[in-house]
Design an enzyme around this catalytic site. Structure first.
Site, PDB file in Angstrom:
ATOM      1  CE1 TYR A  53      -4.441  -1.424   0.682  1.00  0.00           C
ATOM      2  CE2 TYR A  53      -2.973  -3.229   1.244  1.00  0.00           C
ATOM      3  CZ  TYR A  53      -4.236  -2.760   0.917  1.00  0.00           C
ATOM      4  OH  TYR A  53      -5.286  -3.640   0.824  1.00  0.00           O
ATOM      5  CD  GLU A  54      -0.232   6.817  -2.428  1.00  0.00           C
ATOM      6  OE1 GLU A  54       0.022   8.026  -2.398  1.00  0.00           O
ATOM      7  OE2 GLU A  54      -1.275   6.341  -2.935  1.00  0.00           O
ATOM      8  CB  SER A  55       0.648   4.168   4.047  1.00  0.00           C
ATOM      9  OG  SER A  55       0.239   2.811   4.087  1.00  0.00           O
ATOM     10  N   GLY A  56       3.471   2.714   2.647  1.00  0.00           N
ATOM     11  CA  GLY A  56       4.762   2.110   2.965  1.00  0.00           C
ATOM     12  C   GLY A  56       4.676   0.760   3.624  1.00  0.00           C
TER      13      GLY A  56
END
Length: 252
Positions: A53-56
């Site tokens: 996911y984009e949040s890492g």
């Protein structure tokens, strides 16, 4: 809509989208329908799917569907959590991600995606959530899968704003822009599955979901939709897939 076989068109779409993923893939997951489909794949036929996911959060396996990329359930079950710049600079842009899984507010005949505005950019009718990481995902993943409900409002001849480039205006456009990934390789809707034509790059109907006709798909499309001569029927959801999906969405 619930079909005669006891599942909804959204459930058919989500299961069909999950089938696009395998255990061997690293998948960059968008929130919403893409997240539901990816988590379903992990719990059924693709237990080795590596979700990012984009949040890492790398290699996450949340117990419930996340409400956003910042939902704590993603970090709790991840193999590791890295910074957002590392996600993009090390994993995404060098082409280390097999598939990007995106939604779309608007999508056109060449699979360009709009999640920015409906109407004129300077004076929009609707201001949408925006780009987030979607432009980079569409540019750099080895391939992109799009999931969206099909209607003439969403499937338009030309998007009002190109947030994420699909196949531009046809053959060669991605190469001319220096985009390294293959772009959208399939678009999965609540009516069927579309793929870009190898020659024209225009989306073409290749699969029909149970109970849906070609005329219905064309009526829900804002351009003269091409139909593959090898049009196939989409495999219907199994009882196990429906059970797992309903458990996910009930908790999510």
């Amino acid at each position: 809509m619930t079909t005669a076989t006891g599942y909804t068109s959204d459930e058919m779409m989500t299961v069909a989208a999950a089938h696009a993923l395998t255990s061997e893939m690293a998948c960059f997951v968008g929130i919403g329908l893409p997240s539901t489909a990816a988590n379903l794949a992990c719990r059924t036929h693709a237990p080795g799917l590596w979700m990012i996911y984009e949040s890492g959060t790398l290699g996450t396996r949340p117990d419930t569907l996340p409400l956003s990329i910042g939902d704590g359930v993603l970090a709790e079950s991840a193999d590791t959590v890295v910074s957002v710049p590392e996600v993009f600079n090390y994993w995404l842009q060098p082409g280390r991600i097999d598939v990007g899984f995106l939604g779309a507010a608007q999508i056109d005949r060449y699979a360009n995606i709009n999640t920015t505005v409906i109407g004129d950019y300077a004076d929009p009718k609707v201001r949408l959530p925006g780009a987030g990481g979607a432009p980079e995902i569409a540019a750099s993943c080895r391939e992109v899968v799009v999931i969206a409900r099909q209607s003439t409002r969403a499937f338009v001849d030309r998007v009002d704003f190109v947030t994420s480039v699909g196949h531009g205006r046809g053959p060669g456009d991605r190469d001319s822009l220096g985009l390294t990934g293959a772009g959208p390789t399939r678009v999965i809707t609540d009516l069927g599955v579309l793929k870009p034509d190898p020659a024209t790059r225009e989306l073409t109907l290749v699969q029909l979901h149970a109970g849906v006709t070609v005329d219905e798909v064309r009526a829900a499309t804002g351009w003269e939709l091409a139909v593959s001569p090898d049009l196939a029927a989409t495999p219907e959801p199994t009882a196990e897939e429906l059970s797992v999906l309903r458990s996910l969405t009930a908790r999510g």
